[in-house]
Design an enzyme around this catalytic site. Structure first.
Site, PDB file in Angstrom:
ATOM      1  CD1 TRP B 397      -3.036  -1.331   0.614  1.00  0.00           C
ATOM      2  CD2 TRP B 397      -1.589  -2.467   1.904  1.00  0.00           C
ATOM      3  NE1 TRP B 397      -3.556  -2.577   0.857  1.00  0.00           N
ATOM      4  CE2 TRP B 397      -2.697  -3.288   1.644  1.00  0.00           C
ATOM      5  CE3 TRP B 397      -0.555  -2.962   2.694  1.00  0.00           C
ATOM      6  CZ2 TRP B 397      -2.802  -4.597   2.134  1.00  0.00           C
ATOM      7  CZ3 TRP B 397      -0.649  -4.248   3.181  1.00  0.00           C
ATOM      8  CH2 TRP B 397      -1.769  -5.054   2.899  1.00  0.00           C
ATOM      9  CG  ASP B 398       3.940   4.143  -1.533  1.00  0.00           C
ATOM     10  OD1 ASP B 398       5.020   3.925  -0.933  1.00  0.00           O
ATOM     11  OD2 ASP B 398       3.817   5.054  -2.361  1.00  0.00           O
ATOM     12  CE1 TYR B 399      -1.322   3.180   3.808  1.00  0.00           C
ATOM     13  CE2 TYR B 399      -1.623   0.932   4.562  1.00  0.00           C
ATOM     14  CZ  TYR B 399      -2.156   2.115   4.113  1.00  0.00           C
ATOM     15  OH  TYR B 399      -3.518   2.254   3.974  1.00  0.00           O
TER      16      TYR B 399
END
Lengths: 126, 740
Positions: B397-399
């Site tokens: 999630w591109d966290y």
């Protein structure tokens, strides 16, 4: 009674324009709202859309009923909005603000529509 | 609100910064059914091998053994030699350990990165009298014909008689802190084509040498990492390059990274020095290819610039520099946040990003899966992690963590204080850890994830960590009734968009068949602005975003049709699919399409406001929320990007952090209304605001000079937040100081 001859006044043209707007919004509501309902979303839009389409058509026919149908849809909109989000101004903004502004305009058309209606009645009587 | 999508900015940033990575000979063991046991993409330890024909399509990028692309300035520097950690000279006491009252010595003011200054001349009572004391033009902004990739994000530091900063393109500047007059400027000649996702320079590091005697050049020096991957040290007095650091004051950070092109890897954050070891991290452009350059973390001797160690995720036992044709393992998680050092523990706290190809995890090694989107505490003597705490498992999630960790003392159970670390995340989960062990001080729960994943061979983690002891900086999962708009028409559009997407709350897994909604989005929660902490009052200040994203994996065929290609492809066109959301993710079966969750016709976010918030948390009394308000007005935002001029505090997306002072004030810009404001720390009331010449997407700072307190903010704007670019540092003070 210059309008007896069928010449439309500016207010009548504006009323008809409003009718067109309501009809288009109604059609969008019916089509997109139908889509939303099929996707499992709210049924408000498709139901409201049906009333708006009827409202727009009647207004274009110069019938006062069109204005009253819009006001009925507006009442439905407010009831639904309050049911969905309560008295939250931020959330009422997208739901009820625009329709209410439109509703004021529609209310202003009632005398115009009445005039158009009575003219038609007169013509009919001739 | 058009500018709202600034979120996107963040997103972009995140993208830009969290390269996925992986590594060649690593069989993705344990990731059930990963497509390949023999993924190509050679690692550091391996000799070059021919890809088997069956895998040839997988690594179609330039060979990692190809020579470095011309035009990378760093490539012109000779290699740097290595020394053993034991040869690093003992470090002199640094001013950042205990800054003078009037100074702001490090990016977050001190070694704890609190962003707290004891200065108290400016108070809630007099803040409304603040005036511009001076402005300084850095001269760095897009020239005609250049794509706007600017977002300076700079925070000056102030030590003694100097206000030191870098321009967005890395020139180092010393200003007089009273008049703003330029004392010297070291131009470092970073080229336009070296700009990665963003031309940013968050700051410079102040270091006092124990080897060079006082009074000699480079006893006090400024160190910075550049967009074109150089490590530069200059004398604080004159701005001259330090002759005994690297090669004439410069070190080539491309050494050992293998094939790359300008703009693929870059440094944007000031490197900390811990016990004499300068620790360097770098950003790798997101979304390009699975086998992007390595995210290796490296230690250098702050005195000589010589290489000390490397932490290469897929070669954890080899801490040396690669020689010959070898290079650090490719595609590994990179870290682009500002690092925090801890001399006492001998650790550097590294907030990590994701492996390259953010949204597809089947090609990642177990070693990568253990350390991505985590805090990794690396021993600065050895280059080995002492502990790891992961904030999102198997992140797709591109966290990646953009925030810098802040250090503090937490009251312990038996009256003692526990050395703690606060790690904000894009998820809005704030983890409070024991910095000796990485163990949570406040409870963390592993909660079941909502879905096992839908991409074949790429299952999601069954659980994810939640910091239940801290207030969550997020709103509840989205519902259809959260959709917003100017009218029922755009609201209906957004409702349909909502219903057409896959969404089962946070951690909705990536999907190909239809879009999925990602909330929290990749702008956060918390992003690089990080948090400020007042150790006197125990109040923690957090600003954060509510900016969902609308993502979809696309098949390779579709990705090609969309023109998605990695930055090192000869046909790559800037803006034609890159880091700003969409990415080729070359080397994986999918590309990625990312947009803000918005009405693309009006540019307004689909979800209801607020889009940005500021929260004060009482860390001394049960981590309660003292106050929480929307941050940012609608004055510069509106449908179709039109400014409404409304003073309505709608809460805009924000990028950049806060300062908290002994005067009981918070200074913060960050929001997309291009204002800086002073907020009463105890009530949350805005007591002063001023319109900046550009977007205030930077962390402000405060200092005292000539007996008066000043507040400085770089109003550089942010391309992704769609705020106006300017090259001005704006410094405010009370009228008494301005008169002088």
């Amino acid at each position: 009674m210059p309008n007896i001859q069928g010449n439309r006044t500016l207010t009548e043209w504006l009323t008809l324009l409003l009718g067109v707007v309501i009809l288009l919004v109604g059609l969008f509501f019916v089509i997109a709202g139908g889509d939303l309902a099929m996707l499992g979303g709210s049924t408000y839009y498709v139901l409201c859309g049906i009333v708006l389409v009827a409202s727009g058509v009647f207004m274009l026919m110069g019938r006062t009923l069109g204005a009253f149908l819009y006001l009925a849809a507006l009442a439905y909109t407010w009831v639904w909005s309050l049911w969905e989000v309560g008295f939250s101004p931020v959330d009422l903004l997208p739901r009820a603000f625009g329709p209410t502004i439109l509703g004021i305009l529609v209310a202003l058309t009632i005398p115009v529509l009445r005039r158009m209606e009575s003219r038609r009645t007169l013509r009919g009587a001739v | 609100m058009r500018r709202s999508h600034l979120l996107a900015t963040a997103a972009g940033l995140a993208l830009a910064c969290s390269p996925l990575a992986a590594h060649a000979q690593f069989a993705p063991a344990g990731s059930g059914g990963a497509p390949s046991a023999a993924v190509p993409g050679p690692g550091n330890a391996s000799e070059p091998t021919e890809s088997s024909p069956k895998n040839q399509g997988y690594f179609s990028g330039p060979s990692p053994y190809a020579p470095q692309a011309p035009g990378v300035n760093a490539a012109n520097l000779p290699d740097i030699e290595s020394i053993d950690a034991s040869q690093v000279p003992a470090m002199a006491p640094q001013q950042s350990a205990n800054p003078a009252r009037e100074d702001w010595v490090a990016y977050g003011r001190d070694d704890h990165q609190t962003r707290y200054s004891p200065l108290s001349e400016i108070t809630p009572e007099n803040a409304d009298k603040l005036k511009v004391a001076f402005t300084y033009h850095t001269g760095s902004y897009p020239r005609p014909g250049q794509v706007n990739k600017w977002a300076a994000e700079t925070t000056p530091i102030k030590v003694g008689d100097g206000l030191y900063m870098c321009s967005a393109m890395n020139d180092i500047i010393k200003l007089d802190p009273v008049t703003g007059k330029q004392i010297w400027r070291r131009n470092v000649d970073v080229k336009y084509h070296s700009i990665p996702y963003t031309a940013a320079c968050k700051g410079v590091t102040y270091f006092t040498s124990s080897v060079v005697p006082e009074g000699q050049p480079c006893h006090n020096r400024l160190i910075e990492g550049t967009l074109d991957m150089r490590l530069i040290a200059v004398d604080a007095e004159t701005g001259d390059f330090c002759p005994n650091f690297g090669h004439g004051g410069q070190v080539n950070l491309m050494q050992g990274l293998g094939e790359s092109v300008p703009g693929f890897v870059s440094m944007t954050a000031p490197p900390p020095v811990i016990n004499g070891v300068l620790v360097v991290n770098h950003e790798v452009l997101d979304g390009q290819r699975r086998w992007a350059p390595s995210g290796v973390i490296r230690g250098y001797d702050a005195e000589s610039g010589k290489f000390v160690w490397a932490w290469d995720v897929n070669n954890p036992d080899d801490h040396s520099q690669p020689t010959g044709n070898r290079h650090y393992s490719r595609g590994t998680p990179n870290s682009w946040a500002t690092l925090t050092g801890d001399n006492e523990q001998g650790l550097v706290y590294v907030p990590t990003g994701n492996s390259a190809a953010d949204y597809y995890s089947a090609l990642r090694s177990d070693a990568e899966n253990k350390v991505s989107s985590a805090v990794v505490a690396i021993d600065v003597k050895t280059g080995s992690p002492r502990w790891v705490f992961q904030t999102a498992h198997k992140d797709v999630w591109d966290y990646d963590i953009g925030s810098q960790a802040t250090l503090m003392d937490m009251p312990g159970p038996d009256g003692q204080t526990v050395p703690a670390l606060i790690m904000p995340t894009k998820r809005g989960q704030t983890f409070v850890l024991d910095r000796r062990t990485g163990k949570p001080i406040l409870p963390v729960e592993e909660r079941p994830a909502p879905s096992p994943g839908v991409i074949p061979g790429d299952p999601r983690s069954p659980t994810q960590p939640w910091s239940v002891g801290m207030p969550a900086l997020r709103v509840p999962d989205l519902k259809e009734t959260d959709m917003w708009g100017m009218s029922p028409i755009d609201q209906l559009f957004c409702r349909i968009k909502f219903r057409r997407a896959n969404y089962v709350g946070e951690f909705t897994p990536p999907s190909v068949d239809k879009p999925w909604i990602e909330y929290p989005g990749y702008n956060g929660g918390s992003d690089w602005g990080s948090m400020s902490y007042d150790p006197q009052s125990g109040i923690l200040i957090a600003n954060w975003n509510i900016t969902p994203m609308y993502d979809q994996l696309v098949t390779r065929k579709k990705a090609d049709k969309l023109g998605l290609m990695p930055i090192d492809d000869p046909n790559f066109k800037p803006g034609g699919g890159g880091a700003e959301g969409n990415g080729a993710m070359d080397g994986t079966p999918y590309g990625i399409v990312v947009t803000p969750f918005w009405d693309q016709y009006t540019g307004m976010m689909c979800n209801r406001p607020p889009y940005g918030m500021i929260t004060a948390i009482d860390m001394k009394h049960g981590q309660k929320v003292l106050w929480q308000h929307p941050l940012g007005t609608a004055r510069a935002n509106g449908p179709w990007g039109l400014p409404t001029g409304l003073p309505w505090e709608i809460g805009t997306p924000n990028n950049g952090g806060s300062v908290v002072t002994g005067g009981g004030l918070i200074f913060i810009a960050a929001a997309t209304d291009n204002q800086i404001r002073a907020i009463d720390e105890h009530t949350g009331k805005v007591v002063w605001s001023a319109v900046l010449p550009g977007g205030g997407q930077a962390n402000p700072m405060t200092y005292e000079a000539n007996g008066h307190q000043y507040v400085a903010i770089m109003a550089g704007g942010h391309h992704f937040m769609m705020t106006p670019v300017s090259d001005q540092l704006v410094v405010y003070a009370l009228p008494d100081a301005v008169k002088q």
